[in-house]
Design a protein around this motif. Structure first.
Motif, PDB file in Angstrom:
ATOM      1  N   LEU A  88       0.826  -1.202   0.000  1.00  0.00           N
ATOM      2  CA  LEU A  88       0.000   0.000   0.000  1.00  0.00           C
ATOM      3  C   LEU A  88       0.862   1.255   0.000  1.00  0.00           C
ATOM      4  N   ASN A  89       2.033   1.172   0.626  1.00  0.00           N
ATOM      5  CA  ASN A  89       2.924   2.320   0.758  1.00  0.00           C
ATOM      6  C   ASN A  89       4.065   2.321  -0.250  1.00  0.00           C
ATOM      7  N   SER A  90       3.952   1.482  -1.281  1.00  0.00           N
ATOM      8  CA  SER A  90       4.992   1.402  -2.302  1.00  0.00           C
ATOM      9  C   SER A  90       4.364   1.349  -3.678  1.00  0.00           C
ATOM     10  N   ASP A  91       5.100   1.800  -4.670  1.00  0.00           N
ATOM     11  CA  ASP A  91       4.629   1.696  -6.049  1.00  0.00           C
ATOM     12  C   ASP A  91       4.927   0.324  -6.651  1.00  0.00           C
ATOM     13  N   ASN A  92       5.703  -0.479  -5.927  1.00  0.00           N
ATOM     14  CA  ASN A  92       6.138  -1.771  -6.444  1.00  0.00           C
ATOM     15  C   ASN A  92       5.557  -2.922  -5.638  1.00  0.00           C
ATOM     16  N   GLN A  93       5.326  -4.041  -6.325  1.00  0.00           N
ATOM     17  CA  GLN A  93       4.950  -5.264  -5.628  1.00  0.00           C
ATOM     18  C   GLN A  93       6.152  -5.765  -4.832  1.00  0.00           C
ATOM     19  N   GLN A  94       5.881  -6.257  -3.627  1.00  0.00           N
ATOM     20  CA  GLN A  94       6.944  -6.713  -2.754  1.00  0.00           C
ATOM     21  C   GLN A  94       7.155  -8.225  -2.898  1.00  0.00           C
ATOM     22  N   THR A  95       8.403  -8.645  -2.899  1.00  0.00           N
ATOM     23  CA  THR A  95       8.734 -10.064  -2.887  1.00  0.00           C
ATOM     24  C   THR A  95       9.096 -10.446  -1.459  1.00  0.00           C
ATOM     25  N   LEU A  96       8.298 -11.349  -0.889  1.00  0.00           N
ATOM     26  CA  LEU A  96       8.484 -11.753   0.498  1.00  0.00           C
ATOM     27  C   LEU A  96       9.362 -13.001   0.569  1.00  0.00           C
ATOM     28  N   ILE A  97      10.478 -12.872   1.281  1.00  0.00           N
ATOM     29  CA  ILE A  97      11.385 -13.985   1.552  1.00  0.00           C
ATOM     30  C   ILE A  97      11.211 -14.370   3.018  1.00  0.00           C
ATOM     31  N   ALA A  98      10.976 -15.654   3.294  1.00  0.00           N
ATOM     32  CA  ALA A  98      10.826 -16.106   4.675  1.00  0.00           C
ATOM     33  C   ALA A  98      11.839 -17.193   4.980  1.00  0.00           C
ATOM     34  N   LEU A  99      12.389 -17.142   6.199  1.00  0.00           N
ATOM     35  CA  LEU A  99      13.370 -18.126   6.648  1.00  0.00           C
ATOM     36  C   LEU A  99      12.937 -18.724   7.982  1.00  0.00           C
ATOM     37  N   GLY A 100      12.988 -20.059   8.073  1.00  0.00           N
ATOM     38  CA  GLY A 100      12.639 -20.729   9.316  1.00  0.00           C
ATOM     39  C   GLY A 100      13.189 -22.138   9.352  1.00  0.00           C
ATOM     40  N   ASP A 101      13.162 -22.733  10.551  1.00  0.00           N
ATOM     41  CA  ASP A 101      13.760 -24.061  10.719  1.00  0.00           C
ATOM     42  C   ASP A 101      12.843 -25.072  11.386  1.00  0.00           C
TER      43      ASP A 101
ATOM     44  N   ASP B  48       6.806 -15.664  -0.937  1.00  0.00           N
ATOM     45  CA  ASP B  48       7.129 -15.840  -2.349  1.00  0.00           C
ATOM     46  C   ASP B  48       8.340 -16.745  -2.517  1.00  0.00           C
ATOM     47  N   ILE B  49       9.295 -16.603  -1.603  1.00  0.00           N
ATOM     48  CA  ILE B  49      10.490 -17.442  -1.585  1.00  0.00           C
ATOM     49  C   ILE B  49      10.643 -17.979  -0.171  1.00  0.00           C
ATOM     50  N   ALA B  50      10.683 -19.301  -0.021  1.00  0.00           N
ATOM     51  CA  ALA B  50      10.801 -19.936   1.290  1.00  0.00           C
ATOM     52  C   ALA B  50      12.185 -20.539   1.432  1.00  0.00           C
ATOM     53  N   ILE B  51      12.857 -20.203   2.523  1.00  0.00           N
ATOM     54  CA  ILE B  51      14.186 -20.745   2.800  1.00  0.00           C
ATOM     55  C   ILE B  51      14.118 -21.538   4.101  1.00  0.00           C
ATOM     56  N   VAL B  52      14.329 -22.842   4.013  1.00  0.00           N
ATOM     57  CA  VAL B  52      14.344 -23.712   5.176  1.00  0.00           C
ATOM     58  C   VAL B  52      15.781 -23.828   5.673  1.00  0.00           C
TER      59      VAL B  52
END
Length: 283
Positions: A214-227, A239-243
């Motif tokens: 909502l506060n950006s002109d660009n679509q955001q790419t969400l990267i998540a990291l978890g174990d 969008d990108i999942a890092i195990v």
């Protein structure tokens, strides 16, 4: 700013678990991830802590790392957004409270309500577990390796009750089903079983991503990291999942994710390597 086609664009949000992911499972240190943390800071990539930890624990780490971004605590039970961080805010029915320097968006139940339901539950069932509410700070130190000061911060729960499971492993699934009848959700973390309301790490994160867009002109790419298993919802919504590989347990099972990465190394080593490889290769 030019953008690459496909999933990898220039505007990223990084959401990360802490214990066992950014922080070493045994020592709680993050120094091995510093090159990637500094790279993200220089590239103005926000890092969102999405953790089972309390507000006090998470805010302390934010200040240590000079991280002024929003953060999510107690397995998705609450989102803290620094005031004036966003120029525009979503119009939603999520309860919002004034929490000093932050806006608090509440997604879970108050701990007092959770403890009340657990008391009723325990009178009807014989499962063996040890809750934070029954532990002293010294008990918690022995179980986790935290200092007394850190244990005191870990006890400042607002929206969840972690349990040390002391029963047979095969009884845990039945325990989860029985607690669901009490309107409670159970999420398994790296050390504890967490009892909370109907929230998870994905719900506030999805809301937060919408706020960024909502506060950006660009679509955001969400990267998540978890174990851990408690990171599955967060990883699946990204969008990108890092195990991140763990030294103490199996990786969470993530099925059919279109952009899944498994770290080559454990804990903060894996965090550092995965983020630098991903962002530098697509800079």
């Amino acid at each position: 700013m030019n953008q690459k086609a496909g999933i990898l664009e220039k505007d990223y949000i990084i959401a990360t678990d802490l214990d066992g992911t950014l922080l070493d499972h045994h020592t709680y240190r993050f120094n091995k991830a510093m090159p990637a943390l500094e790279y993200c800071d220089n590239a103005q990539v926000p890092i969102i802590f999405n953790t089972s930890k309390t507000f006090a624990e998470t805010e302390r780490l934010c200040k240590t790392l000079n991280n002024n971004h929003p953060f999510i605590i107690e397995n998705g039970s609450a989102l803290y957004v620094p005031k004036h961080y966003f120029a525009r805010e979503l119009e939603v029915n999520i309860p919002r409270f004034d929490a000093g320097a932050y806006w608090l968006y509440k997604f879970g139940l108050n701990r007092s309500e959770i403890l009340s339901r657990l008391t009723t539950f325990k009178a009807q069932h014989t499962y063996q577990y040890w809750g934070f509410n029954s532990m002293s700070n010294r008990d918690l130190c022995r179980v986790t390796g935290l200092s007394l000061e850190q244990a005191a911060s870990a006890q400042e729960r607002q929206f969840s009750e972690p349990l040390l499971w002391q029963d047979k492993v095969e009884k845990l699934a039945a325990f989860v089903k029985h607690l669901q009848l009490f309107g409670l959700n159970v999420i398994k973390g790296g050390r504890f079983v967490h009892v909370l309301g109907q929230s998870n790490k994905a719900k506030p994160l999805t809301f937060l991503k919408e706020m960024y867009e909502l506060n950006s002109d660009n679509q955001q790419t969400l990267i998540a990291l978890g174990d851990s298993d408690n990171d599955k919802d967060m990883l699946n919504c990204a969008d990108i999942a890092i195990v991140i590989a763990s030294p103490v347990h199996e990786n969470p099972i993530i099925e059919q994710h279109p952009h899944l990465i498994r770290s080559r190394y454990q804990g903060p080593d894996g965090w550092n390597d995965s983020i630098l490889t991903l962002l530098q290769d697509n800079a």
